[in-house]
Design an enzyme around this catalytic site. Sequence first.
Site, PDB file in Angstrom:
ATOM      1  N   ASP A   1     -12.428  41.290 -14.376  1.00 31.75           N
ATOM      2  CA  ASP A   1     -12.344  40.058 -15.170  1.00 31.75           C
ATOM      3  C   ASP A   1     -13.022  38.979 -14.331  1.00 31.75           C
ATOM      4  O   ASP A   1     -12.480  38.536 -13.324  1.00 31.75           O
ATOM      5  CB  ASP A   1     -10.863  39.720 -15.428  1.00 31.75           C
ATOM      6  CG  ASP A   1     -10.678  38.338 -16.051  1.00 31.75           C
ATOM      7  OD1 ASP A   1     -11.684  37.685 -16.405  1.00 31.75           O
ATOM      8  OD2 ASP A   1      -9.507  37.906 -16.184  1.00 31.75           O
TER       9      ASP A   1
ATOM     10  N   LYS B   1     -19.229  30.064 -14.126  1.00 31.28           N
ATOM     11  CA  LYS B   1     -19.331  30.797 -15.392  1.00 31.28           C
ATOM     12  C   LYS B   1     -19.859  29.895 -16.517  1.00 31.28           C
ATOM     13  O   LYS B   1     -20.502  30.364 -17.450  1.00 31.28           O
ATOM     14  CB  LYS B   1     -17.938  31.331 -15.751  1.00 31.28           C
ATOM     15  CG  LYS B   1     -17.909  32.307 -16.915  1.00 31.28           C
ATOM     16  CD  LYS B   1     -16.539  32.939 -16.991  1.00 31.28           C
ATOM     17  CE  LYS B   1     -16.319  33.765 -18.223  1.00 31.28           C
ATOM     18  NZ  LYS B   1     -14.977  34.374 -18.219  1.00 31.28           N
TER      19      LYS B   1
ATOM     20  N   GLU C   1     -13.533  39.587 -23.737  1.00 27.46           N
ATOM     21  CA  GLU C   1     -12.207  39.372 -23.132  1.00 27.46           C
ATOM     22  C   GLU C   1     -11.055  39.631 -24.115  1.00 27.46           C
ATOM     23  O   GLU C   1     -10.086  40.310 -23.753  1.00 27.46           O
ATOM     24  CB  GLU C   1     -12.131  37.957 -22.555  1.00 27.46           C
ATOM     25  CG  GLU C   1     -12.986  37.833 -21.291  1.00 27.46           C
ATOM     26  CD  GLU C   1     -13.332  36.396 -20.915  1.00 27.46           C
ATOM     27  OE1 GLU C   1     -12.790  35.472 -21.544  1.00 27.46           O
ATOM     28  OE2 GLU C   1     -14.159  36.216 -20.005  1.00 27.46           O
TER      29      GLU C   1
ATOM     30  N   ASP D   1      -5.969  32.482 -25.841  1.00 30.75           N
ATOM     31  CA  ASP D   1      -6.230  32.489 -24.396  1.00 30.75           C
ATOM     32  C   ASP D   1      -6.320  31.053 -23.874  1.00 30.75           C
ATOM     33  O   ASP D   1      -7.305  30.362 -24.110  1.00 30.75           O
ATOM     34  CB  ASP D   1      -7.551  33.252 -24.148  1.00 30.75           C
ATOM     35  CG  ASP D   1      -7.922  33.337 -22.666  1.00 30.75           C
ATOM     36  OD1 ASP D   1      -7.289  32.640 -21.841  1.00 30.75           O
ATOM     37  OD2 ASP D   1      -8.852  34.090 -22.334  1.00 30.75           O
TER      38      ASP D   1
END
Length: 622
Positions: free
Chosen positions: A13, A76, A174, A196
């Site tokens: 991850d 990211k 994800e 999330d």
Amino acid sequence: MTETRLSRIIGIDLGTTNSLVAYVDEATGLPRVIADREGRMLLPSVVAFTPEGILVGEAARRQLVRRPQSTVYSVKRFMGRDYEDVKDELRYFPFAIRPADGIVKLDVGGRQVTPPEVSAVVLKALKERAEAHFKEPMEKAVVTVPAYFNDSQRQATRDAGRIAGLDVVRIVNEPTAASLAYGLHRLSEGVIAVYDLGGGTFDISILRVKDGIFEVLATNGNTHLGGDDFDRVIMLWLLEDIQCRHHAEIVRSGLDLARDGEAMQELRLAAEAAKIRLSTEERTRLTIPFADFTYHQDITRADVERLIEPLVARTLEPCRRALADAGLRREQIDQVVLVGGSTRVPLVRRRVEELFGRTAHSHLNPDEVVALGAAVQAQILAGGITDMLLLDVTPLSLGIETLGGIVSILIPRNTTIPTSAREMFTTSVDGQTVVDLHVVQGERELAKDCRSLARFELRGIDPMPAGLPKIEVTFLIDANGILQVAAKELRTGKAASIEVKPTYGLSETDVERMVEESFQYAEADVNARLLIEARNEADTVLTHVRRALGQGSHLLAEEERRGITSALEELEQARAAQDRDLIRDKTTALNHATEHLAELMMDAALKGALGSKRAAEIMESQ
Ligand code: AMP
């Protein structure tokens, strides 16, 4: 027969704030996160470029305050993205970010690095962590990305893996990974909402699973909303209380709390610690020592809930929009999965369960659930779990630009990947030896309104009349969402291909905007396309008629020749204007006026030396 041994694949991850690596324990069949030597599971996704060398994880995070300009976090957000896409983000970052050839480069610690290079440092640390655990080299990994990541962002993630010495055998969304960790691939059919909420980002994804196949129905979210915002509102509330209750001491010492970086950092940490304790306790006591006084405060879960309620409410609207985009009512959601540290906040859980009307899966650690799912996927790929297949879908349509700037779609939006498509094209100009291929992504009719993904040329085509070359274009999207485009001229066998490079980035909101605009401009777009098509057809007829007149006008009577010439001029004039019906009418009229000429030429060609090459050429050119 040769003996084969399953090669080990790790699940990673690669998060905005923290990253993790996991594997499936063969003895129990359960996924497990690998800890570092100190027993820590989370590796902060932070990299510091210091004169002494490159630091990663906790060591780098400690440099954040001391060396803000050389310490990279949240990289990211820049993966596979262009300067234009991220320039609004720059105010959040202390390091310099500059455009570089369709991507961005970061100026840190006196050097220039690309986002994949920074992510590679994080991946390498995780690779080494796994190698220390297994005491053998690790070369293959499954890496997760947000469901809304586009081709460039996925490609950049694969690049990061390659730089780290890892073969990224699969990129998994994800929310799909989180569902896998809860074993939801075993459902024969169902709709899953994955909520999330991490430190700085919020994502909601609606997935459909059927016979082990996952399909992303909709995604939404907010790229700047998370637990850090909870900390901020608690901190501001504390600051106000301190300034009120310790007014006298503050005035006496001349302390300007709000501008004192260290004091504010202290307050932020205290706020976060209190928030975390209040996820399991009803009340907690805060003690913060300052130079001239010590601040004590009892704070309850109800206090915090009152402060963060508006922030939690801001996550619910994207959930409703995602449901609407998926064309579903909340009663149609069968499973709810919670991901991210901030879903430990009881209020968050309550609101999500109220919204979807059902209990959420939350027994796995919400920080680890994506990595655990990546490990399950890795095990499936390694051959350890054989009863399922995993698929995702393309977020936007993919196609190429054709004559006049019109888009010809090869792979429509929401197609399940991996997938491929093939279509035939030709040239528009006589003797054309080079074809320019422009790969675009989007929902609009004209290429100029879509995202440009790549351009390449097919060269060396033998000169032929327009329309004769047969150019086969193939699109192939692999299981990781990477697009390969190939073009081949079938008569000469000349071929060229391209793998889409990270030239642009695209956010979830961009995808939404592009789809919305395609509805908004649908009528204007269709009109523009029809006009271009009418002009293209007029051009083809004009080219043929000019060529026929050049070759066969001696076969015509003067009056007929004049008739054709004036029909030709009328079409040329109509073509220059905007009226597509008029262009169509004049095209038909010119076609009609030349019917007799075509017959005469055909006869002449057949009569004249049968089998002669010239006749064949004339016939072929018709
Ligand atoms: P993630 O990005 O998923 O690692 O989530 C990090 C966020 O979760 C940070 O804002 C943390 O403060 C928050 N967090 C972690 N544990 C808890 C907890 N027990 N209660 C509330 N928030 C938490």
